[in-house]
Scaffold this motif. Structure first.
Motif, PDB file in Angstrom:
ATOM      1  N   LEU A   1       2.663   7.842   3.679  1.00 29.29           N
ATOM      2  CA  LEU A   1       3.910   8.302   2.895  1.00 29.29           C
ATOM      3  C   LEU A   1       4.889   8.735   4.084  1.00 29.29           C
ATOM      4  O   LEU A   1       6.225   8.601   4.178  1.00 29.29           O
ATOM      5  CB  LEU A   1       3.706   9.524   2.100  1.00 29.29           C
ATOM      6  N   ALA A   2       4.467   9.429   5.177  1.00 32.74           N
ATOM      7  CA  ALA A   2       5.248   9.709   6.208  1.00 32.74           C
ATOM      8  C   ALA A   2       5.976   8.605   6.893  1.00 32.74           C
ATOM      9  O   ALA A   2       7.216   8.555   7.517  1.00 32.74           O
ATOM     10  CB  ALA A   2       4.344  10.535   7.333  1.00 32.74           C
ATOM     11  N   ASN A   3       5.225   7.585   7.072  1.00 32.12           N
ATOM     12  CA  ASN A   3       5.714   6.255   7.748  1.00 32.12           C
ATOM     13  C   ASN A   3       6.548   5.643   6.665  1.00 32.12           C
ATOM     14  O   ASN A   3       7.870   5.032   7.176  1.00 32.12           O
ATOM     15  CB  ASN A   3       4.548   5.194   7.842  1.00 32.12           C
ATOM     16  N   LEU A   4       6.347   5.686   5.417  1.00 30.92           N
ATOM     17  CA  LEU A   4       7.386   5.111   4.710  1.00 30.92           C
ATOM     18  C   LEU A   4       8.941   6.082   4.717  1.00 30.92           C
ATOM     19  O   LEU A   4       9.827   5.445   4.706  1.00 30.92           O
ATOM     20  CB  LEU A   4       6.940   5.401   3.238  1.00 30.92           C
ATOM     21  N   GLU A   5       8.769   7.375   4.753  1.00 32.30           N
ATOM     22  CA  GLU A   5       9.772   8.136   4.769  1.00 32.30           C
ATOM     23  C   GLU A   5      10.619   7.830   6.247  1.00 32.30           C
ATOM     24  O   GLU A   5      11.864   7.843   6.149  1.00 32.30           O
ATOM     25  CB  GLU A   5       9.739   9.813   4.886  1.00 32.30           C
ATOM     26  N   HIS A   6       9.849   7.377   7.327  1.00 31.68           N
ATOM     27  CA  HIS A   6      10.228   7.229   8.674  1.00 31.68           C
ATOM     28  C   HIS A   6      11.211   6.132   8.606  1.00 31.68           C
ATOM     29  O   HIS A   6      12.229   5.732   9.103  1.00 31.68           O
ATOM     30  CB  HIS A   6       9.325   7.336   9.645  1.00 31.68           C
ATOM     31  N   GLU A   7      10.713   5.099   7.946  1.00 32.11           N
ATOM     32  CA  GLU A   7      11.314   3.689   7.751  1.00 32.11           C
ATOM     33  C   GLU A   7      12.510   3.845   6.983  1.00 32.11           C
ATOM     34  O   GLU A   7      13.427   3.108   7.390  1.00 32.11           O
ATOM     35  CB  GLU A   7      10.310   2.578   7.126  1.00 32.11           C
ATOM     36  N   LEU A   8      12.378   4.524   6.008  1.00 35.31           N
ATOM     37  CA  LEU A   8      13.540   4.573   4.875  1.00 35.31           C
ATOM     38  C   LEU A   8      14.819   5.447   5.435  1.00 35.31           C
ATOM     39  O   LEU A   8      15.951   5.560   4.949  1.00 35.31           O
ATOM     40  CB  LEU A   8      13.337   4.961   3.631  1.00 35.31           C
ATOM     41  N   LYS A   9      14.350   6.426   6.552  1.00 36.00           N
ATOM     42  CA  LYS A   9      14.900   7.669   7.025  1.00 36.00           C
ATOM     43  C   LYS A   9      15.706   8.496   5.889  1.00 36.00           C
ATOM     44  O   LYS A   9      16.911   8.645   5.622  1.00 36.00           O
ATOM     45  CB  LYS A   9      16.138   6.929   7.669  1.00 36.00           C
ATOM     46  N   ALA A  10      14.632   8.711   4.951  1.00 36.00           N
ATOM     47  CA  ALA A  10      15.094   9.677   3.746  1.00 36.00           C
ATOM     48  C   ALA A  10      13.833  10.336   3.487  1.00 36.00           C
ATOM     49  O   ALA A  10      12.804   9.774   3.639  1.00 36.00           O
ATOM     50  CB  ALA A  10      15.581   8.716   2.611  1.00 36.00           C
TER      51      ALA A  10
ATOM     52  N   LYS B   1       0.772  -1.284   0.065  1.00 37.03           N
ATOM     53  CA  LYS B   1      -0.084   0.159   0.025  1.00 37.03           C
ATOM     54  C   LYS B   1       0.805   1.278  -0.168  1.00 37.03           C
ATOM     55  O   LYS B   1       0.631   2.148  -0.811  1.00 37.03           O
ATOM     56  CB  LYS B   1      -0.858  -0.043   1.315  1.00 37.03           C
ATOM     57  N   GLN B   2       1.949   1.227   0.773  1.00 36.72           N
ATOM     58  CA  GLN B   2       2.861   2.291   0.811  1.00 36.72           C
ATOM     59  C   GLN B   2       3.564   2.633  -0.574  1.00 36.72           C
ATOM     60  O   GLN B   2       3.594   3.948  -0.963  1.00 36.72           O
ATOM     61  CB  GLN B   2       3.821   2.298   1.811  1.00 36.72           C
ATOM     62  N   LEU B   3       3.819   1.359  -1.038  1.00 36.64           N
ATOM     63  CA  LEU B   3       4.565   1.723  -2.508  1.00 36.64           C
ATOM     64  C   LEU B   3       3.529   2.185  -3.438  1.00 36.64           C
ATOM     65  O   LEU B   3       3.845   3.054  -4.203  1.00 36.64           O
ATOM     66  CB  LEU B   3       4.941   0.464  -2.872  1.00 36.64           C
ATOM     67  N   GLN B   4       2.475   1.592  -3.347  1.00 37.64           N
ATOM     68  CA  GLN B   4       1.296   2.155  -4.347  1.00 37.64           C
ATOM     69  C   GLN B   4       1.193   3.776  -4.086  1.00 37.64           C
ATOM     70  O   GLN B   4       1.139   4.357  -5.237  1.00 37.64           O
ATOM     71  CB  GLN B   4       0.084   1.478  -4.275  1.00 37.64           C
TER      72      GLN B   4
END
Length: 339
Positions: A36-45, A4-7
């Motif tokens: 999107l915020a969760n994704l950026e947090h996980e990727l640290k970018a 879902k985050q990737l989509q």
């Protein structure tokens, strides 16, 4: 990170704004922003640069976009590959069952079918044992669980599934005074059955014939009372405390779980009967019938492991290994939590 985050990431990058992505996906804008915020947090970018015009990919976002497209492409390819496998299994299979077998197998079979073979329609044909065997012999059903091995020809052998235990079932609150003493028993010698009136199926049924044969061997006469045709109706009388019934746990496990009935094990001898799985002669080379044949084997082993269907499991292919003691169980739980 999830699909879902990737989509949401890819659609937002394509649309150039979270608002536009929300319209395109028909999803609330805050839900996309959160993912999107969760994704950026996980990727640290930081993946997007934001301004009043919308969003634009950062350098890190452009690098990640290539990976996201590749991952989503592989996921779609996997889904298509599996869908292609399932499309080979399409059609209808008719399975003949007794009422007790249907009670324990019907729902788990349909649940597994939905996940594994969405294009196979499984139809249950329910009846007394002699009817099920008749349907199988005449080819009006594809598969059957029988109590008599029917070797229609050399290529159609009956597979023993389980030697199911038979119990005397009584309400936990018997209303008939003659049942009061039975409420204290956990085991009962077969010869003691002669003192109680028991619901039995019609004469041609495999269970009735088994009980009569055992009674003849021991020189006793059973006080039988004709059941009501439908197993659930007969069981209703038992739960109300005004009847007794001999049957396998497959017929009653749900009532045992809810505390409406209690099993009394039959001893001297230990009463049981064999259950066989068999395929109709003309379906020996039918792939979807073979698939359901294997599914019945697997689900039968699973219901046995859950103690819904008690007895000796004869078909070893899908037997579940259970912990032997409390220490084994604790070790298994610890291992599961560490995954």
């Amino acid at each position: 990170m999830n699909s879902k985050q990737l989509q949401y990431f890819l659609v937002t990058a394509e649309q150039g704004s979270i608002t536009a992505a929300a319209r395109h996906l028909d999803v609330a804008q805050p839900a996309i922003s959160l993912q999107l915020a969760n994704l950026e947090h996980e990727l640290k970018a930081k993946l997007f640069a934001r301004d009043f015009r919308g969003v634009e990919l950062t350098e890190a976002g452009k690098k990640f976009e290539k990976h996201a497209q590749l991952i989503m492409g592989q996921m779609q390819a996997a889904k298509s590959d599996l869908a292609g496998d399932q499309s080979e299994y399409k059609g209808k299979v008719i399975l003949g069952l007794s009422q007790s077998n249907c009670n324990v197998l019907s729902i788990p079979l349909l649940k597994e079918l939905e996940h594994r073979f969405a294009n196979i329609e499984l139809v249950y044909k329910i009846g007394p044992s002699f009817e099920v065997e008749k349907w199988l012999a005449e080819g009006s059903i594809d598969l059957a669980l029988c109590f008599t091995p029917m070797n229609i020809n050399t290529s159609s052998k009956a597979l023993p599934i389980i030697d199911e235990d038979l119990f005397l079932y009584i309400s936990k609150q018997p209303q008939n005074p003659s049942y009061s003493e039975l409420a204290l028993y956990s085991n009962l010698p077969f010869t003691d059955l002669q003192h109680y009136e028991i619901f039995v199926p019609e004469q041609k049924d495999a269970l009735t014939q088994l009980l009569q044969l055992e009674a003849q061997k021991r020189g006793i006469k059973l006080k039988s009372k004709r059941g009501f045709g439908q197993l659930m109706t007969t069981l209703h009388y038992v739960t109300q405390g005004v009847g007794l019934l001999i049957c396998p746990s497959s017929a009653t496990f749900h009532l045992e779980q809810s505390g409406q009935v209690r099993p009394i094990r039959m001893i001297e001898p230990n009463l049981s009967r064999m259950v066989y799985l068999q395929m109709a002669e003309q379906k020996q080379n039918n792939n979807i019938v073979k698939a359901i044949f294997e599914l019945v084997r697997e689900v039968s082993a699973d219901t046995h492991a859950k103690q819904h269907w008690r007895g000796k499991l004869l078909d070893e292919k899908y037997r579940r290994t259970e912990p032997n003691n409390v220490a084994d169980l604790l070790d298994q739980q610890t291992e599961n939590y560490s995954i």
